[in-house]
Design a protein around this motif. Structure first.
Motif, PDB file in Angstrom:
ATOM      1  N   SER A 101       0.822  -1.211   0.000  1.00 55.86           N
ATOM      2  CA  SER A 101       0.000   0.000   0.000  1.00 55.86           C
ATOM      3  C   SER A 101       0.858   1.265   0.000  1.00 55.86           C
ATOM      4  O   SER A 101       0.429   2.312  -0.485  1.00 55.86           O
ATOM      5  N   ILE A 102       2.082   1.165   0.530  1.00 56.38           N
ATOM      6  CA  ILE A 102       2.982   2.321   0.560  1.00 56.38           C
ATOM      7  C   ILE A 102       3.429   2.698  -0.846  1.00 56.38           C
ATOM      8  O   ILE A 102       3.744   3.866  -1.122  1.00 56.38           O
ATOM      9  N   LEU A 103       3.425   1.732  -1.759  1.00 59.46           N
ATOM     10  CA  LEU A 103       3.837   1.996  -3.139  1.00 59.46           C
ATOM     11  C   LEU A 103       3.079   3.173  -3.752  1.00 59.46           C
ATOM     12  O   LEU A 103       3.641   3.943  -4.536  1.00 59.46           O
ATOM     13  N   ARG A 104       1.826   3.312  -3.390  1.00 59.56           N
ATOM     14  CA  ARG A 104       1.000   4.370  -3.986  1.00 59.56           C
ATOM     15  C   ARG A 104       1.432   5.763  -3.524  1.00 59.56           C
ATOM     16  O   ARG A 104       1.056   6.764  -4.129  1.00 59.56           O
ATOM     17  N   PHE A 105       2.201   5.819  -2.455  1.00 63.17           N
ATOM     18  CA  PHE A 105       2.646   7.109  -1.925  1.00 63.17           C
ATOM     19  C   PHE A 105       4.071   7.464  -2.363  1.00 63.17           C
ATOM     20  O   PHE A 105       4.546   8.555  -2.078  1.00 63.17           O
ATOM     21  N   ILE A 106       4.739   6.516  -3.028  1.00 59.04           N
ATOM     22  CA  ILE A 106       6.113   6.757  -3.471  1.00 59.04           C
ATOM     23  C   ILE A 106       6.086   7.357  -4.876  1.00 59.04           C
ATOM     24  O   ILE A 106       5.568   6.737  -5.800  1.00 59.04           O
ATOM     25  N   PRO A 107       6.625   8.553  -5.061  1.00 57.74           N
ATOM     26  CA  PRO A 107       6.693   9.104  -6.423  1.00 57.74           C
ATOM     27  C   PRO A 107       7.453   8.142  -7.337  1.00 57.74           C
ATOM     28  O   PRO A 107       8.487   7.597  -6.944  1.00 57.74           O
ATOM     29  N   LEU A 108       6.938   7.921  -8.525  1.00 50.53           N
ATOM     30  CA  LEU A 108       7.577   6.966  -9.432  1.00 50.53           C
ATOM     31  C   LEU A 108       9.021   7.344  -9.738  1.00 50.53           C
ATOM     32  O   LEU A 108       9.857   6.463  -9.991  1.00 50.53           O
ATOM     33  N   ASN A 109       9.332   8.630  -9.695  1.00 53.34           N
ATOM     34  CA  ASN A 109      10.698   9.041 -10.009  1.00 53.34           C
ATOM     35  C   ASN A 109      11.667   8.888  -8.839  1.00 53.34           C
ATOM     36  O   ASN A 109      12.814   9.322  -8.912  1.00 53.34           O
ATOM     37  N   ARG A 110      11.200   8.249  -7.755  1.00 47.19           N
ATOM     38  CA  ARG A 110      12.085   7.940  -6.618  1.00 47.19           C
ATOM     39  C   ARG A 110      12.085   6.450  -6.289  1.00 47.19           C
ATOM     40  O   ARG A 110      12.543   6.044  -5.226  1.00 47.19           O
ATOM     41  N   LEU A 111      11.583   5.645  -7.187  1.00 52.59           N
ATOM     42  CA  LEU A 111      11.390   4.213  -6.939  1.00 52.59           C
ATOM     43  C   LEU A 111      12.462   3.379  -7.626  1.00 52.59           C
ATOM     44  O   LEU A 111      12.832   3.637  -8.775  1.00 52.59           O
ATOM     45  N   CYS A 112      12.967   2.372  -6.917  1.00 46.75           N
ATOM     46  CA  CYS A 112      13.899   1.396  -7.491  1.00 46.75           C
ATOM     47  C   CYS A 112      13.484   0.000  -7.039  1.00 46.75           C
ATOM     48  O   CYS A 112      12.718  -0.155  -6.079  1.00 46.75           O
TER      49      CYS A 112
END
Length: 273
Positions: A190-201
């Protein structure tokens, strides 16, 4: 577009007589379009072994660091400072805090972590952070060294949304491992939805933390594909678009130039790079 394993211990896959050879590991990964790897060191001895094991492969990049779970000498710190300048090294770590296994070494771990931050800033290479049961202490050290931070990433994130927000606020990237695919990881997903895509790895952390549906077997970089698919389906984003975003994040964070694309394009399954 290819996938990038942003955190693996590729030299640890070949630690017994039944472990696969590196060419076999890479061939399996290539078949799942995983073609670029950041392999992480945890000690000086580990770095030497990793470098010797992978130096001929231009698509295997390295980190240099001293893991908080192990004992290190003052000489190790000086050697790390020199090794970290190697062109094949693109990051410092993994470092951080681990209070799950040994709370008696808290002070030593904190000093070691701060030294990594110092080296990261001095040579302008991002820091890779290991965090286990040390959320408050990790962020407190990062915040107190805010003006000294180059940039960095929390690997295999398992924290809460509050920690994620704090890390994002100081410019960090957040990486998810196979844990994100586990059936009991609904809160983490559920935390994935709060992570900006440009900060995800994303990462495997191989040979550890194999994703569903491969839990219980030795993790390998090719299983990154299933981590990517799991997150892509959860976020309902086009897979190629998702891959493009992940690659862009990696290149920006680790300051990788476009020449790596030429290297990747030359890769064949015969491993003649």
């Amino acid at each position: 577009m290819f996938l990038i394993d942003t955190h693996c211990h590729i030299n640890h896959l070949n630690n017994n007589s039944q472990s696969p050879e590196l060419d076999s590991v890479l061939k399996q990964a290539y078949n799942k379009n995983v073609k670029l790897f950041l392999s992480i060191s945890t000690s000086i001895q580990d770095f030497y072994h990793l470098y010797k094991y992978t130096y001929q492969y231009k698509n295997i990049l390295l980190s240099c660091g001293l893991h908080p779970n192990y004992t290190h000498t003052n000489n190790d710190l000086e050697v790390m400072k020199l090794l970290a300048k190697n062109d094949k090294v693109i990051a410092i770590g993994e470092t951080g805090l681990d209070f799950y296994r040994n709370k008696k070494t808290k002070k030593i771990q904190k000093k070691l972590f701060e030294y990594h931050i110092y080296i990261s800033n001095k040579i302008n290479k991002p820091i890779i952070i290991h965090n286990r049961q040390a959320d408050n202490e990790i962020f407190s050290i990062l915040k107190s060294n805010k003006n000294k931070l180059c940039s960095g990433i929390i690997h295999s994130f398992t924290g809460n949304i509050d920690l994620a927000r704090k890390l994002l606020d100081i410019g960090f990237y957040i990486s998810f491992s196979g844990i994100i695919t586990f059936k009991k990881s609904n809160d983490l997903r559920s935390i994935l939805r709060f992570i900006p895509l440009n900060r995800l790895c994303i990462e495997t952390d191989s040979p550890y933390l194999s994703p569903e549906p491969y839990r219980g077997i030795n993790n390998q970089p090719y299983l990154l594909y299933y981590i990517a698919k799991n997150i892509q389906e959860y976020l309902k984003i086009d897979f190629l678009e998702f891959t493009h975003i992940l690659n862009k994040n990696f290149f920006k964070l680790f300051k990788i130039n476009k020449e790596i694309h030429k290297i990747i394009n030359k890769i064949s399954y015969k491993n003649d790079i």
